[in-house]
Motif scaffolding. Structure first.
Motif, PDB file in Angstrom:
ATOM      1  N   PHE A 272     -25.677 -20.593 -63.350  1.00  0.00           N
ATOM      2  CA  PHE A 272     -24.415 -21.199 -62.900  1.00  0.00           C
ATOM      3  C   PHE A 272     -23.661 -21.846 -64.053  1.00  0.00           C
ATOM      4  O   PHE A 272     -22.442 -21.728 -64.160  1.00  0.00           O
ATOM      5  N   ILE A 273     -24.373 -22.551 -64.938  1.00  0.00           N
ATOM      6  CA  ILE A 273     -23.733 -23.208 -66.077  1.00  0.00           C
ATOM      7  C   ILE A 273     -23.062 -22.173 -66.977  1.00  0.00           C
ATOM      8  O   ILE A 273     -21.914 -22.336 -67.389  1.00  0.00           O
ATOM      9  N   LEU A 274     -23.781 -21.104 -67.290  1.00  0.00           N
ATOM     10  CA  LEU A 274     -23.207 -20.070 -68.160  1.00  0.00           C
ATOM     11  C   LEU A 274     -22.048 -19.361 -67.480  1.00  0.00           C
ATOM     12  O   LEU A 274     -21.026 -19.065 -68.110  1.00  0.00           O
ATOM     13  N   PHE A 275     -22.183 -19.099 -66.195  1.00  0.00           N
ATOM     14  CA  PHE A 275     -21.120 -18.446 -65.438  1.00  0.00           C
ATOM     15  C   PHE A 275     -19.869 -19.321 -65.416  1.00  0.00           C
ATOM     16  O   PHE A 275     -18.763 -18.856 -65.671  1.00  0.00           O
ATOM     17  N   ALA A 276     -20.052 -20.618 -65.144  1.00  0.00           N
ATOM     18  CA  ALA A 276     -18.907 -21.544 -65.119  1.00  0.00           C
ATOM     19  C   ALA A 276     -18.278 -21.664 -66.496  1.00  0.00           C
ATOM     20  O   ALA A 276     -17.051 -21.724 -66.627  1.00  0.00           O
ATOM     21  N   GLY A 277     -19.106 -21.705 -67.531  1.00  0.00           N
ATOM     22  CA  GLY A 277     -18.572 -21.779 -68.887  1.00  0.00           C
ATOM     23  C   GLY A 277     -17.737 -20.555 -69.231  1.00  0.00           C
ATOM     24  O   GLY A 277     -16.676 -20.662 -69.859  1.00  0.00           O
ATOM     25  N   GLY A 278     -18.190 -19.399 -68.796  1.00  0.00           N
ATOM     26  CA  GLY A 278     -17.426 -18.177 -69.033  1.00  0.00           C
ATOM     27  C   GLY A 278     -16.124 -18.150 -68.262  1.00  0.00           C
ATOM     28  O   GLY A 278     -15.092 -17.690 -68.757  1.00  0.00           O
ATOM     29  N   LEU A 279     -16.137 -18.678 -67.043  1.00  0.00           N
ATOM     30  CA  LEU A 279     -14.917 -18.705 -66.243  1.00  0.00           C
ATOM     31  C   LEU A 279     -13.906 -19.719 -66.771  1.00  0.00           C
ATOM     32  O   LEU A 279     -12.699 -19.513 -66.657  1.00  0.00           O
ATOM     33  N   ASP A 280     -14.404 -20.822 -67.343  1.00  0.00           N
ATOM     34  CA  ASP A 280     -13.514 -21.865 -67.851  1.00  0.00           C
ATOM     35  C   ASP A 280     -12.905 -21.520 -69.206  1.00  0.00           C
ATOM     36  O   ASP A 280     -11.956 -22.159 -69.631  1.00  0.00           O
ATOM     37  N   THR A 281     -13.474 -20.556 -69.890  1.00  0.00           N
ATOM     38  CA  THR A 281     -13.008 -20.205 -71.225  1.00  0.00           C
ATOM     39  C   THR A 281     -11.878 -19.194 -71.132  1.00  0.00           C
ATOM     40  O   THR A 281     -12.014 -18.145 -70.512  1.00  0.00           O
ATOM     41  N   ASP A 282     -10.758 -19.534 -71.749  1.00  0.00           N
ATOM     42  CA  ASP A 282      -9.606 -18.643 -71.767  1.00  0.00           C
ATOM     43  C   ASP A 282      -9.832 -17.560 -72.822  1.00  0.00           C
ATOM     44  O   ASP A 282      -9.920 -17.857 -74.022  1.00  0.00           O
ATOM     45  N   ARG A 283      -9.933 -16.333 -72.388  1.00  0.00           N
ATOM     46  CA  ARG A 283     -10.236 -15.216 -73.278  1.00  0.00           C
ATOM     47  C   ARG A 283      -9.190 -15.057 -74.371  1.00  0.00           C
ATOM     48  O   ARG A 283      -9.512 -14.769 -75.523  1.00  0.00           O
ATOM     49  N   HIS A 284      -7.936 -15.273 -74.030  1.00  0.00           N
ATOM     50  CA  HIS A 284      -6.864 -15.099 -75.015  1.00  0.00           C
ATOM     51  C   HIS A 284      -6.877 -16.214 -76.063  1.00  0.00           C
ATOM     52  O   HIS A 284      -6.483 -15.993 -77.203  1.00  0.00           O
ATOM     53  N   ALA A 285      -7.325 -17.399 -75.688  1.00  0.00           N
ATOM     54  CA  ALA A 285      -7.401 -18.506 -76.642  1.00  0.00           C
ATOM     55  C   ALA A 285      -8.590 -18.349 -77.588  1.00  0.00           C
ATOM     56  O   ALA A 285      -8.546 -18.808 -78.728  1.00  0.00           O
ATOM     57  N   VAL A 286      -9.650 -17.701 -77.132  1.00  0.00           N
ATOM     58  CA  VAL A 286     -10.856 -17.549 -77.940  1.00  0.00           C
ATOM     59  C   VAL A 286     -10.774 -16.343 -78.881  1.00  0.00           C
ATOM     60  O   VAL A 286     -11.345 -16.370 -79.968  1.00  0.00           O
ATOM     61  N   ARG A 287     -10.053 -15.339 -78.490  1.00  0.00           N
ATOM     62  CA  ARG A 287     -10.009 -14.098 -79.265  1.00  0.00           C
ATOM     63  C   ARG A 287      -9.679 -14.303 -80.754  1.00  0.00           C
ATOM     64  O   ARG A 287     -10.360 -13.751 -81.604  1.00  0.00           O
ATOM     65  N   PRO A 288      -8.671 -15.102 -81.114  1.00  0.00           N
ATOM     66  CA  PRO A 288      -8.351 -15.243 -82.543  1.00  0.00           C
ATOM     67  C   PRO A 288      -9.432 -15.962 -83.361  1.00  0.00           C
ATOM     68  O   PRO A 288      -9.484 -15.810 -84.578  1.00  0.00           O
ATOM     69  N   ILE A 289     -10.277 -16.733 -82.714  1.00  0.00           N
ATOM     70  CA  ILE A 289     -11.281 -17.493 -83.458  1.00  0.00           C
ATOM     71  C   ILE A 289     -12.701 -16.974 -83.245  1.00  0.00           C
ATOM     72  O   ILE A 289     -13.668 -17.647 -83.597  1.00  0.00           O
TER      73      ILE A 289
END
Length: 146
Positions: free
Chosen positions: A69-86
């Motif tokens: 659940f923690i990993l699933f929630a972390g993945g859902l909370d992370t904006d893919r477009h914001a993470v892509r450049p870094i």
């Protein structure tokens, strides 16, 4: 309170407390995992909750489900477009950080505990592995970018 009704009430209270702690962690930038650990300590047999639990298999099963659940929630909370450049910076920072922490903690464990290098590095590897979702959560709550 060994009846099923009592167990449901206790689990419900712990879940409500978890939701409230999650909101507190978001507001103050404290890692939710730290607050959940405190809740577990307070609810445990040595804390004021006095909930006695000695089933290792059930504890492991609950831990695995909670981790999912923690990993699933972390993945859902992370904006893919914001993470892509870094992504490259984040992966390299995480890899180098884990290697450095493993080495430092492993060497200290070897000297302090008088154990072999393999055992020291094993302790270092266990300590160095972090949940990236928790790190990003803290950075996001403090408005810090990589």
């Amino acid at each position: 309170m060994g009846t099923i009704d009592g167990i449901i009430v206790i689990v419900s209270l712990i879940l409500v407390a978890s939701v409230l702690l999650s909101k507190v962690s978001d507001r103050f930038g404290v890692p939710a995992l730290l607050l959940f650990l405190a809740l577990g300590i307070l609810a445990g047999s040595e804390g004021p909750g006095r909930i006695y639990f000695d089933n290792a298999w059930a504890a492991q099963a609950l831990g695995v489900v909670a981790l999912a659940f923690i990993l699933f929630a972390g993945g859902l909370d992370t904006d893919r477009h914001a993470v892509r450049p870094i992504t490259k910076s984040g992966v390299s920072l995480a890899t180098v950080g884990i290697l450095i922490t493993t080495g430092v903690v492993g060497a200290i464990a070897r000297m302090a505990l008088k154990i072999s290098w393999a055992e020291g590095f094993l302790i270092g590897a266990i300590v160095s592995s972090t949940d990236a979702a928790a790190v990003f959560s803290i950075l996001r709550s403090k408005k810090v970018g990589l």
